[in-house]
Motif scaffolding. Structure first.
Motif, PDB file in Angstrom:
ATOM      1  N   GLY A  37       0.807  -1.208   0.000  1.00 39.82           N
ATOM      2  CA  GLY A  37       0.000   0.000   0.000  1.00 39.82           C
ATOM      3  C   GLY A  37       0.841   1.260   0.000  1.00 39.82           C
ATOM      4  O   GLY A  37       2.043   1.229  -0.247  1.00 39.82           O
ATOM      5  N   LEU A  38       0.193   2.368   0.278  1.00 41.46           N
ATOM      6  CA  LEU A  38       0.824   3.681   0.202  1.00 41.46           C
ATOM      7  C   LEU A  38       0.852   4.372   1.544  1.00 41.46           C
ATOM      8  O   LEU A  38      -0.037   4.184   2.376  1.00 41.46           O
ATOM      9  N   ALA A  39       1.849   5.220   1.744  1.00 42.79           N
ATOM     10  CA  ALA A  39       1.915   6.045   2.948  1.00 42.79           C
ATOM     11  C   ALA A  39       0.796   7.074   2.906  1.00 42.79           C
ATOM     12  O   ALA A  39       0.477   7.614   1.839  1.00 42.79           O
ATOM     13  N   ASP A  40       0.176   7.349   4.045  1.00 43.73           N
ATOM     14  CA  ASP A  40      -0.836   8.399   4.088  1.00 43.73           C
ATOM     15  C   ASP A  40      -0.149   9.763   4.010  1.00 43.73           C
ATOM     16  O   ASP A  40       1.085   9.856   4.025  1.00 43.73           O
ATOM     17  N   GLU A  41      -0.933  10.830   3.896  1.00 45.79           N
ATOM     18  CA  GLU A  41      -0.375  12.168   3.705  1.00 45.79           C
ATOM     19  C   GLU A  41       0.518  12.614   4.860  1.00 45.79           C
ATOM     20  O   GLU A  41       1.456  13.377   4.678  1.00 45.79           O
ATOM     21  N   SER A  42       0.254  12.116   6.069  1.00 40.10           N
ATOM     22  CA  SER A  42       1.064  12.504   7.228  1.00 40.10           C
ATOM     23  C   SER A  42       2.309  11.621   7.392  1.00 40.10           C
ATOM     24  O   SER A  42       3.118  11.850   8.276  1.00 40.10           O
ATOM     25  N   HIS A  43       2.443  10.604   6.534  1.00 45.45           N
ATOM     26  CA  HIS A  43       3.566   9.659   6.577  1.00 45.45           C
ATOM     27  C   HIS A  43       3.674   8.959   7.928  1.00 45.45           C
ATOM     28  O   HIS A  43       4.762   8.737   8.449  1.00 45.45           O
ATOM     29  N   THR A  44       2.500   8.607   8.504  1.00 41.67           N
ATOM     30  CA  THR A  44       2.484   7.908   9.787  1.00 41.67           C
ATOM     31  C   THR A  44       1.907   6.498   9.697  1.00 41.67           C
ATOM     32  O   THR A  44       2.000   5.739  10.664  1.00 41.67           O
ATOM     33  N   SER A  45       1.292   6.139   8.566  1.00 41.73           N
ATOM     34  CA  SER A  45       0.780   4.780   8.402  1.00 41.73           C
ATOM     35  C   SER A  45       0.666   4.434   6.923  1.00 41.73           C
ATOM     36  O   SER A  45       0.576   5.311   6.078  1.00 41.73           O
ATOM     37  N   CYS A  46       0.692   3.132   6.653  1.00 38.11           N
ATOM     38  CA  CYS A  46       0.520   2.634   5.292  1.00 38.11           C
ATOM     39  C   CYS A  46      -0.936   2.229   5.131  1.00 38.11           C
ATOM     40  O   CYS A  46      -1.520   1.629   6.030  1.00 38.11           O
ATOM     41  N   ARG A  47      -1.524   2.579   4.009  1.00 38.34           N
ATOM     42  CA  ARG A  47      -2.904   2.172   3.738  1.00 38.34           C
ATOM     43  C   ARG A  47      -2.910   1.269   2.513  1.00 38.34           C
ATOM     44  O   ARG A  47      -2.204   1.544   1.542  1.00 38.34           O
ATOM     45  N   PRO A  48      -3.670   0.185   2.559  1.00 43.21           N
ATOM     46  CA  PRO A  48      -3.703  -0.748   1.436  1.00 43.21           C
ATOM     47  C   PRO A  48      -4.335  -0.115   0.203  1.00 43.21           C
ATOM     48  O   PRO A  48      -5.106   0.835   0.301  1.00 43.21           O
ATOM     49  N   CYS A  49      -3.992  -0.665  -0.947  1.00 47.96           N
ATOM     50  CA  CYS A  49      -4.644  -0.249  -2.189  1.00 47.96           C
ATOM     51  C   CYS A  49      -6.095  -0.720  -2.165  1.00 47.96           C
ATOM     52  O   CYS A  49      -6.422  -1.754  -1.582  1.00 47.96           O
ATOM     53  N   ASP A  50      -6.964   0.037  -2.811  1.00 46.07           N
ATOM     54  CA  ASP A  50      -8.375  -0.327  -2.916  1.00 46.07           C
ATOM     55  C   ASP A  50      -8.544  -1.562  -3.799  1.00 46.07           C
ATOM     56  O   ASP A  50      -7.646  -1.911  -4.572  1.00 46.07           O
TER      57      ASP A  50
END
Length: 93
Positions: A37-50
């Motif tokens: 997945g991708l880093a969120d805008e705050s660079h504090t967590s990874c979010r999976p691809c949809d």
């Protein structure tokens, strides 16, 4: 101590934001690349691809699956459709 989404410079003189597809939980000397997945805008967590998307090779964006392949939410990569199923368009889930 650097805040979440930041890391220390190699000479420990300043905290700088994580860049690209990387995250930090704070107090780190370097940011960690999101493998899934991708880093969120705050660079504090990874979010999976949809669903219907996979991470590109450069790990910079979620991109649609090719026709004949599909991906569920959070899948590492697109995979061929199961027997008896089709994905005529790109981005199938």
């Amino acid at each position: 101590r650097c805040d979440k989404g930041h890391h220390t410079l190699s000479d420990a003189t300043a905290c700088v934001p994580c860049e690209g597809n990387s995250i930090s939980f704070g107090g780190q000397t370097e940011c960690t690349t999101c493998d899934q997945g991708l880093a969120d805008e705050s660079h504090t967590s990874c979010r999976p691809c949809d669903p219907g998307l996979e991470l590109n090779e450069a790990k910079t964006a979620c991109v649609p699956c090719e026709p004949g392949q599909a991906a569920a939410f959070g899948a590492d990569a697109c995979s061929p459709c199961d027997a008896g199923w089709i994905a005529a368009d790109s981005g199938a889930a």
